[in-house]
Design a protein around this motif. Structure first.
Motif, PDB file in Angstrom:
ATOM      1  N   LEU A   1     -51.816  38.215 -17.242  1.00 42.98           N
ATOM      2  CA  LEU A   1     -50.488  38.161 -17.847  1.00 42.98           C
ATOM      3  C   LEU A   1     -49.430  38.234 -16.747  1.00 42.98           C
ATOM      4  CD1 LEU A   1     -52.160  38.924 -20.414  1.00 42.98           C
ATOM      5  CD2 LEU A   1     -50.166  40.249 -21.141  1.00 42.98           C
ATOM      6  N   LEU A   2     -48.468  37.334 -16.815  1.00 43.20           N
ATOM      7  CA  LEU A   2     -47.365  37.341 -15.857  1.00 43.20           C
ATOM      8  C   LEU A   2     -46.251  38.226 -16.416  1.00 43.20           C
ATOM      9  CD1 LEU A   2     -47.196  33.638 -14.624  1.00 43.20           C
ATOM     10  CD2 LEU A   2     -48.683  35.517 -13.910  1.00 43.20           C
ATOM     11  N   LEU A   3     -46.250  39.483 -15.998  1.00 46.60           N
ATOM     12  CA  LEU A   3     -45.294  40.466 -16.499  1.00 46.60           C
ATOM     13  C   LEU A   3     -44.016  40.452 -15.667  1.00 46.60           C
ATOM     14  CD1 LEU A   3     -47.798  43.421 -16.973  1.00 46.60           C
ATOM     15  CD2 LEU A   3     -46.951  41.863 -18.736  1.00 46.60           C
ATOM     16  N   PRO A   4     -42.882  40.837 -16.270  1.00 49.83           N
ATOM     17  CA  PRO A   4     -41.644  40.970 -15.494  1.00 49.83           C
ATOM     18  C   PRO A   4     -41.666  42.281 -14.735  1.00 49.83           C
ATOM     19  CG  PRO A   4     -41.239  41.672 -17.721  1.00 49.83           C
ATOM     20  CD  PRO A   4     -42.678  41.212 -17.672  1.00 49.83           C
TER      21      PRO A   4
ATOM     22  N   SER B   1     -50.556  40.835 -13.971  1.00 53.44           N
ATOM     23  CA  SER B   1     -49.992  40.157 -12.803  1.00 53.44           C
ATOM     24  C   SER B   1     -48.471  40.208 -12.925  1.00 53.44           C
ATOM     25  CB  SER B   1     -50.515  38.716 -12.703  1.00 53.44           C
ATOM     26  OG  SER B   1     -50.177  38.176 -11.435  1.00 53.44           O
ATOM     27  N   THR B   2     -47.780  39.295 -12.282  1.00 47.12           N
ATOM     28  CA  THR B   2     -46.323  39.346 -12.235  1.00 47.12           C
ATOM     29  C   THR B   2     -45.739  37.943 -12.150  1.00 47.12           C
ATOM     30  OG1 THR B   2     -44.445  39.954 -10.810  1.00 47.12           O
ATOM     31  CG2 THR B   2     -46.575  39.731  -9.749  1.00 47.12           C
TER      32      THR B   2
ATOM     33  N   ARG C   1     -51.354  33.664 -18.702  1.00 51.34           N
ATOM     34  CA  ARG C   1     -50.481  33.661 -19.869  1.00 51.34           C
ATOM     35  C   ARG C   1     -49.075  34.106 -19.482  1.00 51.34           C
ATOM     36  NH1 ARG C   1     -53.729  33.052 -24.420  1.00 51.34           N
ATOM     37  NH2 ARG C   1     -51.928  33.367 -25.777  1.00 51.34           N
ATOM     38  N   VAL C   2     -48.094  33.382 -20.013  1.00 55.61           N
ATOM     39  CA  VAL C   2     -46.690  33.753 -19.863  1.00 55.61           C
ATOM     40  C   VAL C   2     -46.256  34.336 -21.200  1.00 55.61           C
ATOM     41  CG1 VAL C   2     -44.367  32.984 -19.283  1.00 55.61           C
ATOM     42  CG2 VAL C   2     -46.351  31.843 -18.255  1.00 55.61           C
ATOM     43  N   PRO C   3     -46.158  35.668 -21.324  1.00 55.16           N
ATOM     44  CA  PRO C   3     -45.806  36.284 -22.608  1.00 55.16           C
ATOM     45  C   PRO C   3     -44.423  35.837 -23.085  1.00 55.16           C
ATOM     46  CG  PRO C   3     -46.705  37.903 -21.097  1.00 55.16           C
ATOM     47  CD  PRO C   3     -46.431  36.664 -20.295  1.00 55.16           C
TER      48      PRO C   3
ATOM     49  N   GLU D   1     -44.857  51.140 -21.029  1.00 53.76           N
ATOM     50  CA  GLU D   1     -45.530  51.245 -22.318  1.00 53.76           C
ATOM     51  C   GLU D   1     -45.643  49.878 -22.998  1.00 53.76           C
ATOM     52  OE1 GLU D   1     -43.013  53.084 -21.287  1.00 53.76           O
ATOM     53  OE2 GLU D   1     -43.881  55.090 -21.111  1.00 53.76           O
ATOM     54  N   ARG D   2     -44.581  49.092 -22.925  1.00 58.00           N
ATOM     55  CA  ARG D   2     -44.601  47.767 -23.541  1.00 58.00           C
ATOM     56  C   ARG D   2     -45.602  46.858 -22.841  1.00 58.00           C
ATOM     57  NH1 ARG D   2     -39.311  43.839 -24.403  1.00 58.00           N
ATOM     58  NH2 ARG D   2     -40.300  42.376 -25.836  1.00 58.00           N
ATOM     59  N   ALA D   3     -45.679  46.987 -21.525  1.00 54.03           N
ATOM     60  CA  ALA D   3     -46.640  46.182 -20.771  1.00 54.03           C
ATOM     61  C   ALA D   3     -48.069  46.562 -21.146  1.00 54.03           C
ATOM     62  CB  ALA D   3     -46.419  46.373 -19.273  1.00 54.03           C
ATOM     63  N   ALA D   4     -48.322  47.867 -21.302  1.00 57.53           N
ATOM     64  CA  ALA D   4     -49.661  48.319 -21.685  1.00 57.53           C
ATOM     65  C   ALA D   4     -50.047  47.762 -23.049  1.00 57.53           C
ATOM     66  CB  ALA D   4     -49.705  49.847 -21.693  1.00 57.53           C
ATOM     67  N   GLN D   5     -49.091  47.729 -23.968  1.00 57.26           N
ATOM     68  CA  GLN D   5     -49.367  47.188 -25.292  1.00 57.26           C
ATOM     69  C   GLN D   5     -49.677  45.696 -25.215  1.00 57.26           C
ATOM     70  OE1 GLN D   5     -49.678  48.934 -28.214  1.00 57.26           O
ATOM     71  NE2 GLN D   5     -50.513  46.969 -28.875  1.00 57.26           N
ATOM     72  N   ALA D   6     -48.966  44.981 -24.336  1.00 57.30           N
ATOM     73  CA  ALA D   6     -49.219  43.547 -24.175  1.00 57.30           C
ATOM     74  C   ALA D   6     -50.622  43.294 -23.627  1.00 57.30           C
ATOM     75  CB  ALA D   6     -48.175  42.931 -23.238  1.00 57.30           C
TER      76      ALA D   6
END
Length: 202
Positions: A67-70, A32-33, A110-112, A89-94
């Motif tokens: 996951l709330l991604l930037p 998500s975002t 989740r807020v990483p 790539e970092r988002a995929a790993q998360a």
């Protein structure tokens, strides 16, 4: 955008129903975002659509995590270009890491921890806020970029002391609490240790 995200949501829930009918349980790990946190004045149709998606998943009974991604971007090979706060790539790993942290039942948001590293630079003060707003409503109603530019222009127009509390890119704690309370969602903020999920009250 709303139709596209709604279609994806319905497709995921239909697939889950098919798995359950076959006797197989599933866990959903959704990207998500932080845009779902944005207050009304700074919200976009995309952010609203993603917010509805998260709430729909949470209320469907599916087990999993969003996951709330930037905002993501491709890392540049040169140093002359500004680097995005997070790469794909970092988002995929998360997302892969979130599999081990997914709940055994229920749905969490989740807020990483990375959100703390995101700079509050997603503003635009180069043009007229009113012009950008009208442009997104009249000339480019179907453009995600136009709505994003208008939201950033309004954010740039906001006094700095308020901007830090209202900029969804940094996922301020107050916006996270407001989101959890409004929709009665279980939220884990990994910046505060990633403890047990906290469900927003009314």
């Amino acid at each position: 955008m709303r139709r596209s995200i709604r279609g994806a949501t319905e497709g995921v829930l239909h697939l889950r129903a098919e798995f359950r009918a076959a006797g197989q349980e599933t866990t959903l790990i959704a990207a998500s975002t932080t845009a779902v946190l944005a207050p009304g004045l700074y919200q976009t149709p995309y952010g609203l659509a993603k917010r509805k998606q998260v709430v729909t998943y949470a209320r469907s009974g599916v087990t999993g995590t969003a996951l709330l991604l930037p905002q993501l971007g491709q890392r540049s090979r040169t140093t002359s270009k500004p680097q995005p706060p997070w790469s794909f790539e970092r988002a995929a790993q998360a997302l892969l890491t979130a599999v081990s942290a997914a709940p055994l039942n229920g749905f969490t948001v989740r807020v990483p921890a990375f959100v703390a590293d995101v700079e509050s630079s997603h503003t635009d003060t180069s043009g007229s806020t009113l012009r950008a707003h009208l442009h997104s409503l009249v000339l480019d109603r179907d453009s995600m970029l136009a709505h994003r530019a208008a939201a950033r222009s309004r954010l740039g127009w906001t006094p700095e002391r308020l901007r830090f509390r209202l900029d969804h890119h940094r996922a301020p704690a107050e916006l996270v609490r407001r989101f959890a309370n409004r929709y009665h969602l279980a939220v884990v903020d990994e910046r505060s240790g990633g403890g047990p999920a906290r469900r927003g009250g009314s």
